[in-house]
Design an enzyme around this catalytic site. Sequence first.
Site, PDB file in Angstrom:
ATOM      1  N   CYS A 126      -8.320 110.897  -1.058  1.00  0.00           N
ATOM      2  CA  CYS A 126      -8.660 112.208  -1.747  1.00  0.00           C
ATOM      3  C   CYS A 126      -8.689 111.989  -4.101  1.00  0.00           C
ATOM      4  O   CYS A 126      -9.323 112.166  -4.065  1.00  0.00           O
ATOM      5  CB  CYS A 126      -8.395 113.389  -1.572  1.00  0.00           C
ATOM      6  SG  CYS A 126      -7.148 114.301  -1.660  1.00  0.00           S
ATOM      7  N   HIS A 142      -6.198 118.920  -1.312  1.00  0.00           N
ATOM      8  CA  HIS A 142      -7.062 118.631  -0.650  1.00  0.00           C
ATOM      9  C   HIS A 142      -8.265 118.728  -2.054  1.00  0.00           C
ATOM     10  O   HIS A 142      -8.193 119.434  -1.847  1.00  0.00           O
ATOM     11  CB  HIS A 142      -8.296 118.056   0.282  1.00  0.00           C
ATOM     12  CG  HIS A 142      -9.385 117.458   0.188  1.00  0.00           C
ATOM     13  ND1 HIS A 142      -8.903 116.123   0.795  1.00  0.00           N
ATOM     14  CD2 HIS A 142     -10.734 117.685   0.702  1.00  0.00           C
ATOM     15  CE1 HIS A 142      -9.939 115.184   0.918  1.00  0.00           C
ATOM     16  NE2 HIS A 142     -11.169 116.146   0.752  1.00  0.00           N
ATOM     17  N   HIS A 169     -16.274 112.986  -2.054  1.00  0.00           N
ATOM     18  CA  HIS A 169     -15.115 112.855  -1.323  1.00  0.00           C
ATOM     19  C   HIS A 169     -14.700 111.458  -0.883  1.00  0.00           C
ATOM     20  O   HIS A 169     -15.562 111.319   0.504  1.00  0.00           O
ATOM     21  CB  HIS A 169     -14.862 114.419  -0.560  1.00  0.00           C
ATOM     22  CG  HIS A 169     -14.046 114.953   0.835  1.00  0.00           C
ATOM     23  ND1 HIS A 169     -14.328 114.863   0.934  1.00  0.00           N
ATOM     24  CD2 HIS A 169     -15.835 114.323   1.494  1.00  0.00           C
ATOM     25  CE1 HIS A 169     -14.219 115.697   2.164  1.00  0.00           C
ATOM     26  NE2 HIS A 169     -15.625 114.619   2.671  1.00  0.00           N
TER      27      HIS A 169
END
Length: 344
Positions: free
Chosen positions: A259, A308, A320
């Site tokens: 991420c 994240h 993402h």
Amino acid sequence: MASHRRPKQPSRTRVTVLTTAAAAAVALSANAANAAPSEKPSKDEVKSKVDKLYEEAEQATEKLNGAKEKQEKLQKEISTIQDNVARGQEELNELRDSMGLAAAAQYRTGSIDSSLQLFLSSNPDDYLDKASTADQLSAQQVEALKKIQEKQRELAQERSEASEKLKDLSTTRTELAKKKKEVQAKLASAQKLLNTLTAAEKAALAAEESRASRSASSRVDLGNTASASARGLAAFQAAQTKLGSPYVYGASGPSSFDCSGLTSWAFAQAGVSIPRTSQAQASAGTRIYSQSDLKVGDLVIFYSDQHHVGIYAGNGQVIHAPRTGTVVRYESIGNMPFQFGVRI
């Protein structure tokens, strides 16, 4: 004469105990045979457990990334210090050589003084502390000795600093190895669970993922970029070129990403250097706490521990790298616990 006694018969009590034990063993065996096999977890239960393991793996991955970043930083700092020490040692040698040449010249003329004799036979660190000795030196010699002392102190300090950083590097490498094992263990556990699914169940899960991704893509308004900053828009457009690239923990491009690897790579393409981890990226710009105030290209931070991150794509969507087993894709911002946006 041989004995003809009858063998001793087992007591009634012993017979009863043995009979009871045998009956119990038979009953247990029968129960085991008739027991229903342990129920196999359903596809949805497996998915829930796997998702949890993937989330834990991602948490560990961001810590792994932080340790990697720290290791790289320490290695650069240590290299710089070692270069400085090497240059400093050369300067010190030159200063000592120049003092030695001055002493040699005086020796040849028979005028070498006791101060230089003392200097040549011992370390001059505390030499100038002796005023009576300092008085015997010329101003030029005093200045040269001061430079030597100062350079010696600098080198000692830099060597000490390098030693501490090397210890820190060793600790960081140990942490790095530990976090790597932790990530691998989580992923192995998730794979073991997935292996319990039938081919049809695996296909059904893949189809669900694909439908969710297509649905998110259809909601992205690619024309809604008027309010985006030049840097944010450039980063978003760079991330778009990586749609479909696989998630790989610890990867930061150009062919696979985790991420924060995707977000740091995308902003690098826009000419902006941001930290490597999601937690550090959370403090890399101005925080935006209302989703309605987000602009295309803003970072979006998820989960309370900020493990994240994605890039806002407009219309309530982010682009993402979700987790192991997925690819870079669009997803609804509401699918994860939103914390805040970050405008770089």
